[in-house]
Design a protein around this motif. Sequence first.
Motif, PDB file in Angstrom:
ATOM      1  N   ALA A  90      43.485   3.160 113.810  1.00 17.74           N
ATOM      2  CA  ALA A  90      43.779   4.348 113.010  1.00 17.74           C
ATOM      3  C   ALA A  90      42.609   5.328 113.050  1.00 17.74           C
ATOM      4  CB  ALA A  90      44.096   3.950 111.563  1.00 17.74           C
ATOM      5  N   ALA A  91      41.386   4.799 112.993  1.00 19.04           N
ATOM      6  CA  ALA A  91      40.208   5.671 113.055  1.00 19.04           C
ATOM      7  C   ALA A  91      40.131   6.388 114.397  1.00 19.04           C
ATOM      8  CB  ALA A  91      38.940   4.847 112.805  1.00 19.04           C
ATOM      9  N   ALA A  92      40.398   5.654 115.472  1.00 17.29           N
ATOM     10  CA  ALA A  92      40.368   6.269 116.804  1.00 17.29           C
ATOM     11  C   ALA A  92      41.457   7.331 116.934  1.00 17.29           C
ATOM     12  CB  ALA A  92      40.531   5.192 117.884  1.00 17.29           C
ATOM     13  N   ALA A 130      42.066  14.886 115.224  1.00 11.10           N
ATOM     14  CA  ALA A 130      41.127  15.904 114.747  1.00 11.10           C
ATOM     15  C   ALA A 130      40.563  16.705 115.916  1.00 11.10           C
ATOM     16  CB  ALA A 130      40.003  15.255 113.952  1.00 11.10           C
ATOM     17  N   ASP A 131      40.261  16.017 117.001  1.00 11.53           N
ATOM     18  CA  ASP A 131      39.743  16.698 118.189  1.00 11.53           C
ATOM     19  C   ASP A 131      40.773  17.670 118.778  1.00 11.53           C
ATOM     20  OD1 ASP A 131      37.375  15.341 117.903  1.00 11.53           O
ATOM     21  OD2 ASP A 131      37.785  13.881 119.515  1.00 11.53           O
ATOM     22  N   ARG A 132      42.039  17.430 118.505  1.00 12.79           N
ATOM     23  CA  ARG A 132      43.111  18.310 119.007  1.00 12.79           C
ATOM     24  C   ARG A 132      43.458  19.408 118.005  1.00 12.79           C
ATOM     25  NH1 ARG A 132      47.205  14.064 122.011  1.00 12.79           N
ATOM     26  NH2 ARG A 132      45.680  13.391 123.565  1.00 12.79           N
ATOM     27  N   GLY A 133      42.692  19.461 116.911  1.00 11.15           N
ATOM     28  CA  GLY A 133      42.871  20.546 115.954  1.00 11.15           C
ATOM     29  C   GLY A 133      43.783  20.268 114.784  1.00 11.15           C
ATOM     30  N   TYR A 134      44.229  19.041 114.604  1.00 10.27           N
ATOM     31  CA  TYR A 134      45.086  18.716 113.467  1.00 10.27           C
ATOM     32  C   TYR A 134      44.279  18.802 112.166  1.00 10.27           C
ATOM     33  CZ  TYR A 134      48.860  16.939 116.445  1.00 10.27           C
ATOM     34  OH  TYR A 134      49.876  16.828 117.344  1.00 10.27           O
ATOM     35  N   THR A 135      44.936  19.207 111.085  1.00 17.38           N
ATOM     36  CA  THR A 135      44.272  19.254 109.778  1.00 17.38           C
ATOM     37  C   THR A 135      44.216  17.839 109.202  1.00 17.38           C
ATOM     38  OG1 THR A 135      46.316  19.545 108.516  1.00 17.38           O
ATOM     39  CG2 THR A 135      45.206  21.558 109.355  1.00 17.38           C
ATOM     40  N   TYR A 136      43.306  17.663 108.234  1.00 15.36           N
ATOM     41  CA  TYR A 136      43.200  16.358 107.566  1.00 15.36           C
ATOM     42  C   TYR A 136      44.521  15.983 106.905  1.00 15.36           C
ATOM     43  CZ  TYR A 136      38.067  16.171 108.037  1.00 15.36           C
ATOM     44  OH  TYR A 136      36.788  16.092 108.506  1.00 15.36           O
ATOM     45  N   GLN A 170      36.991  10.532 105.047  1.00 12.34           N
ATOM     46  CA  GLN A 170      36.058   9.396 105.059  1.00 12.34           C
ATOM     47  C   GLN A 170      36.008   8.747 106.435  1.00 12.34           C
ATOM     48  OE1 GLN A 170      37.762   7.003 101.970  1.00 12.34           O
ATOM     49  NE2 GLN A 170      36.445   7.875 100.364  1.00 12.34           N
ATOM     50  N   ILE A 171      37.173   8.550 107.017  1.00 11.77           N
ATOM     51  CA  ILE A 171      37.249   7.900 108.334  1.00 11.77           C
ATOM     52  C   ILE A 171      36.524   8.740 109.381  1.00 11.77           C
ATOM     53  CG2 ILE A 171      38.825   7.306 110.214  1.00 11.77           C
ATOM     54  CD1 ILE A 171      40.864   6.466 108.045  1.00 11.77           C
ATOM     55  N   LEU A 172      36.783  10.035 109.377  1.00 15.14           N
ATOM     56  CA  LEU A 172      36.178  10.907 110.382  1.00 15.14           C
ATOM     57  C   LEU A 172      34.672  11.052 110.167  1.00 15.14           C
ATOM     58  CD1 LEU A 172      38.956  13.595 110.762  1.00 15.14           C
ATOM     59  CD2 LEU A 172      38.443  11.679 112.291  1.00 15.14           C
ATOM     60  N   LYS A 173      34.248  11.007 108.927  1.00 16.06           N
ATOM     61  CA  LYS A 173      32.824  11.092 108.628  1.00 16.06           C
ATOM     62  C   LYS A 173      32.096   9.843 109.151  1.00 16.06           C
ATOM     63  CE  LYS A 173      29.601  11.467 104.779  1.00 16.06           C
ATOM     64  NZ  LYS A 173      29.465  11.440 103.317  1.00 16.06           N
ATOM     65  N   ASN A 174      32.740   8.708 109.077  1.00 16.91           N
ATOM     66  CA  ASN A 174      32.124   7.432 109.483  1.00 16.91           C
ATOM     67  C   ASN A 174      32.293   7.120 110.966  1.00 16.91           C
ATOM     68  OD1 ASN A 174      31.214   6.864 106.886  1.00 16.91           O
ATOM     69  ND2 ASN A 174      33.141   5.916 106.334  1.00 16.91           N
ATOM     70  N   SER A 175      33.102   7.923 111.669  1.00 19.53           N
ATOM     71  CA  SER A 175      33.323   7.604 113.089  1.00 19.53           C
ATOM     72  C   SER A 175      32.500   8.465 114.010  1.00 19.53           C
ATOM     73  CB  SER A 175      34.802   7.741 113.447  1.00 19.53           C
ATOM     74  OG  SER A 175      35.224   9.067 113.345  1.00 19.53           O
TER      75      SER A 175
END
Length: 128
Positions: free
Chosen positions: A93-95, A101-107, A123-128
């Motif tokens: 899920a984190a990947a 997110a890299d493709r521009g999707y909003t949180y 949180q996930i994106l901050k930790n990855s």
Amino acid sequence: MTTHALTAHATRAHRGWTLHTDNDPEMIIQVTQLNQAETCIRHALALVPAYAHRAASIPVTVVVDGEIESRACALRTRLAELHREEKHARAEAAATARQLADRGYTYRDIGYLLGITYGRVGQILKNS
């Protein structure tokens, strides 16, 4: 007495457990708690000349006698499997969240797609 693994059967006793092994029927060990079983078996094996040099490396399996006890052990195994599956799913899920997110999707969109809150996405994106 050469063996690659050792199976010990645990039977509930008055104030603890009695362990006997398939490999050496004369070896009987008593413990007050099941979590002590493997360590006590290894200590006992260290006293037997045929096992002494490899007591620490012999795989020990403790089989608990009794229907409800066996069911509890099966549940413990299943819960461990579920924990491993959950850990893998969280990593996946984190990947996926990172790729979205890299493709521009909003949180919020990522959260909707993954079935989690947008705060958790952050949180996930901050930790990855």
